[in-house]
Design an enzyme around this catalytic site. Structure first.
Site, mmCIF file in Angstrom:
data_model
loop_
_atom_site.group_PDB
_atom_site.id
_atom_site.type_symbol
_atom_site.label_atom_id
_atom_site.label_comp_id
_atom_site.label_asym_id
_atom_site.label_seq_id
_atom_site.Cartn_x
_atom_site.Cartn_y
_atom_site.Cartn_z
ATOM 1 N N ALA A 11 37.492 45.492 28.105
ATOM 2 C CA ALA A 11 37.912 46.220 27.737
ATOM 3 C C ALA A 11 38.621 46.176 29.071
ATOM 4 C CB ALA A 11 36.992 47.931 27.550
ATOM 5 N N ASP A 60 25.656 46.830 28.370
ATOM 6 C CA ASP A 60 25.250 46.331 29.638
ATOM 7 C C ASP A 60 25.146 44.637 29.596
ATOM 8 O OD1 ASP A 60 24.716 45.912 32.226
ATOM 9 O OD2 ASP A 60 24.906 47.966 32.503
ATOM 10 N N VAL A 61 26.253 43.306 30.799
ATOM 11 C CA VAL A 61 25.717 42.885 29.803
ATOM 12 C C VAL A 61 24.321 42.426 31.209
ATOM 13 C CG1 VAL A 61 27.293 41.782 32.818
ATOM 14 C CG2 VAL A 61 27.345 40.303 30.403
ATOM 15 N N ALA A 81 32.677 39.879 32.176
ATOM 16 C CA ALA A 81 32.067 41.207 32.592
ATOM 17 C C ALA A 81 32.219 41.361 34.650
ATOM 18 C CB ALA A 81 31.250 42.103 32.167
ATOM 19 N N TYR A 184 30.563 39.112 47.265
ATOM 20 C CA TYR A 184 31.543 38.626 46.007
ATOM 21 C C TYR A 184 31.152 37.355 45.576
ATOM 22 C CZ TYR A 184 35.223 39.145 42.300
ATOM 23 O OH TYR A 184 36.294 38.872 41.604
ATOM 24 N N ARG A 252 49.023 35.160 49.592
ATOM 25 C CA ARG A 252 48.448 35.251 48.790
ATOM 26 C C ARG A 252 49.238 34.688 47.685
ATOM 27 N NH1 ARG A 252 45.730 36.464 51.919
ATOM 28 N NH2 ARG A 252 43.981 37.399 52.674
HETATM 29 P P1 NAD Z 1 38.159 45.111 35.415
HETATM 30 O O1 NAD Z 1 37.540 45.889 36.083
HETATM 31 O O2 NAD Z 1 39.510 45.496 35.025
HETATM 32 O O3 NAD Z 1 37.721 44.545 34.054
HETATM 33 C C1 NAD Z 1 36.235 44.394 34.123
HETATM 34 C C2 NAD Z 1 35.352 44.610 33.257
HETATM 35 O O4 NAD Z 1 34.030 44.651 32.883
HETATM 36 C C3 NAD Z 1 34.976 45.883 33.559
HETATM 37 O O5 NAD Z 1 36.158 46.976 32.081
HETATM 38 C C4 NAD Z 1 34.340 46.887 33.270
HETATM 39 O O6 NAD Z 1 34.045 48.199 32.350
HETATM 40 C C5 NAD Z 1 32.790 45.518 33.187
HETATM 41 N N1 NAD Z 1 32.073 45.843 33.379
HETATM 42 C C6 NAD Z 1 31.817 45.870 34.658
HETATM 43 N N2 NAD Z 1 30.436 46.003 34.227
HETATM 44 C C7 NAD Z 1 29.913 45.693 33.421
HETATM 45 C C8 NAD Z 1 28.080 45.810 32.693
HETATM 46 N N3 NAD Z 1 27.727 45.560 33.472
HETATM 47 N N4 NAD Z 1 28.051 45.250 31.582
HETATM 48 C C9 NAD Z 1 29.712 45.462 30.435
HETATM 49 N N5 NAD Z 1 30.417 45.443 31.463
HETATM 50 C C10 NAD Z 1 30.987 45.353 32.689
HETATM 51 O O7 NAD Z 1 38.213 43.489 36.235
HETATM 52 P P2 NAD Z 1 39.474 42.104 35.783
HETATM 53 O O8 NAD Z 1 40.292 42.406 37.370
HETATM 54 O O9 NAD Z 1 39.980 41.990 34.423
HETATM 55 O O10 NAD Z 1 38.364 41.045 35.754
HETATM 56 C C11 NAD Z 1 38.311 40.674 35.171
HETATM 57 C C12 NAD Z 1 37.185 39.653 35.754
HETATM 58 O O11 NAD Z 1 38.041 38.508 36.187
HETATM 59 C C13 NAD Z 1 36.298 39.052 36.783
HETATM 60 O O12 NAD Z 1 35.077 38.181 36.348
HETATM 61 C C14 NAD Z 1 36.913 39.064 38.556
HETATM 62 O O13 NAD Z 1 35.803 39.635 39.182
HETATM 63 C C15 NAD Z 1 37.307 37.905 37.791
HETATM 64 N N6 NAD Z 1 38.638 38.109 38.519
HETATM 65 C C16 NAD Z 1 39.748 38.327 38.779
HETATM 66 C C17 NAD Z 1 40.938 38.583 39.558
HETATM 67 C C18 NAD Z 1 41.762 39.558 39.429
HETATM 68 O O14 NAD Z 1 42.708 39.491 40.900
HETATM 69 N N7 NAD Z 1 41.861 40.656 39.030
HETATM 70 C C19 NAD Z 1 40.704 37.790 40.089
HETATM 71 C C20 NAD Z 1 39.678 36.696 40.158
HETATM 72 C C21 NAD Z 1 38.954 37.315 39.485
#
Ligand code: NAD
Length: 373
Positions: A11, A60-61, A81, A184, A252
């Site tokens: 989501a 929850d994961v 997640a 992180y 970046r």
């Molecule tokens: P986001 O926060 O939009 O999405 C993460 C989702 O995980 C959210 O919808 C949140 O509700 C859900 N979540 C959090 N804790 C949870 C739990 N305990 N159980 C179930 N769901 C849970 O972040 P994003 O930017 O879409 O990131 C997605 C993935 O990509 C993450 O793993 C992040 O570490 C990785 N990532 C993102 C970026 C970036 O630039 N956005 C860069 C590197 C890595």
């Protein structure tokens, strides 16, 4: 025939775009997401942007029962997640370790229990590299790259090698050893390693994708710990200057979420990608100051100049941008979105959102904990 795919965290920002692409390719998509308040607001409602055909399971994961339920009859899993704030991870140490590491462990155990899946794709991050790759004046890869806090206090931001020599940033390939400088980063590395180790042991084709700085519509403007472009955009909309750390000349790699989602979708079927770690970026280095200025221009707020804080955040790196050759070779990946088009799309989306800005508060949290210098 399409596959039944589960996206944890689907989501969220990247996961919801991935869901769109998988549906378009004829797959069925289930999402397991806790709808975390920091990302989705306190009401915890299904986000309006989430495609109607996505089956959303709120859960929850880290909860075995939720994960088992979500995995039923699933052919492939994307594990996205996570809690995603580098700065916040330095004081919410338990939460980041629990959700990101224990959450991954919980998911993997449940996958193994049900006899595996056809493919597992795990979201890793450029943050595992720490500093990106540097070369010396002869073009040789530099070793023992570091930054000295006293030098930074004097405004000398660039890292040097073990002998104190000046260096040039270069594209960062996957072979660069991990240098974990935040809770992180450690948790993303643990996720990646756990998935690859368990995948290898049980014959589950597993791919770890190291995303660089993804940007685009749907990135939570309410979350001051995520994408720098979303944060800058919400500041600018409020007529407030983006806060740029150091001197703004850090490099970046900003990659459109559409390109990231395409790479993820390709990882579902690319045989050669199994067992691999793959960078997903644009391959184009940009300074943070440049992106702040260009975003202000597309938002029509060139009058609001970025605020150069001159501060260094503990654990922050100077430069890192992706070498994307492996993604090209193994996934047929090619970044398609130009930065201009991507910024224009972001600006349009941001303008439709209610302006939110929790950045001062987040900045304050880091300051009071001595996590800025
Ligand atoms: P986001 O926060 O939009 O999405 C993460 C989702 O995980 C959210 O919808 C949140 O509700 C859900 N979540 C959090 N804790 C949870 C739990 N305990 N159980 C179930 N769901 C849970 O972040 P994003 O930017 O879409 O990131 C997605 C993935 O990509 C993450 O793993 C992040 O570490 C990785 N990532 C993102 C970026 C970036 O630039 N956005 C860069 C590197 C890595």
């Amino acid at each position: 025939m399409g596959q039944q795919v589960l996206i944890t965290g689907g989501a969220g920002f990247i996961g919801s775009h991935l869901a769109d692409q998988l549906l378009e390719r004829g797959h069925r998509v289930r999402v397991l997401d806790s709808l975390a308040a920091q990302v989705h607001g306190d009401a915890g409602e299904r986000p309006a942007y989430l495609h109607d055909d996505v089956q959303l399971m709120r859960g929850d994961v880290t909860a075995h029962a939720d994960v088992r339920r979500a995995l039923r009859d699933v052919d492939a899993v994307y594990h996205l997640a996570a809690l995603v704030g580098v700065g916040q991870s330095m004081y919410q140490i338990e939460a980041y370790t629990r959700v990101n590491e224990v959450g991954t462990a919980t998911l993997l155990e449940a996958i193994v229990e049900q006899g595996g899946v056809g493919r597992l794709v795990v979201a890793s991050s450029m943050s595992v590299y720490g500093e990106g790759r540097y070369v010396d004046e002869t073009g040789r890869v530099a070793r023992n790259v570091s930054r000295d806090v006293d030098a930074m206090r004097r405004g000398q931001w660039e890292p040097v090698d073990g002998d104190g020599r000046a260096l040039q940033p270069a594209p960062t390939p996957e072979e660069k050893p991990a240098e974990l400088a935040s809770v992180y980063a450690l948790s993303k590395y643990a996720q990646e390693r756990l998935a690859l180790i368990v995948g290898h042991a049980y014959g589950i084709p597993t791919v770890a994708l190291r995303f660089f700085n993804a940007y685009g519509p749907r990135q939570a403007l309410s979350n001051p710990y995520t994408g720098v472009l979303a944060i800058f955009a919400s500041r600018l909309l409020n007529g407030r200057p983006p806060i740029v750390y150091e001197d703004g000349r850090q490099l970046r790699d900003f990659v459109s979420v559409h390109d990231v989602a395409r790479a993820c979708a390709a990882a579902l079927e690319a045989d050669a990608a199994a067992g691999e770690v793959i960078n997903i970026g644009s391959g184009q280095p940009r300074t943070v100051l440049e992106v702040a200025d260009r975003l202000a221009a597309v938002l029509g707020r060139s009058d609001v100049k970025p605020h150069l804080s001159g501060q260094y955040r503990v654990g922050d790196i100077r430069h890192c941008y992706a070498d994307v050759e492996r993604a090209r070779r193994l996934l047929g990946y090619e970044p398609r979105m130009s930065f201009d088009d991507g910024l224009a799309e972001l600006a349009q989306w941001v303008a439709r959102q209610g302006a939110q800005d929790h950045v001062e508060q987040a900045h304050g949290e880091l300051n009071t904990r001595g996590l800025t210098v």
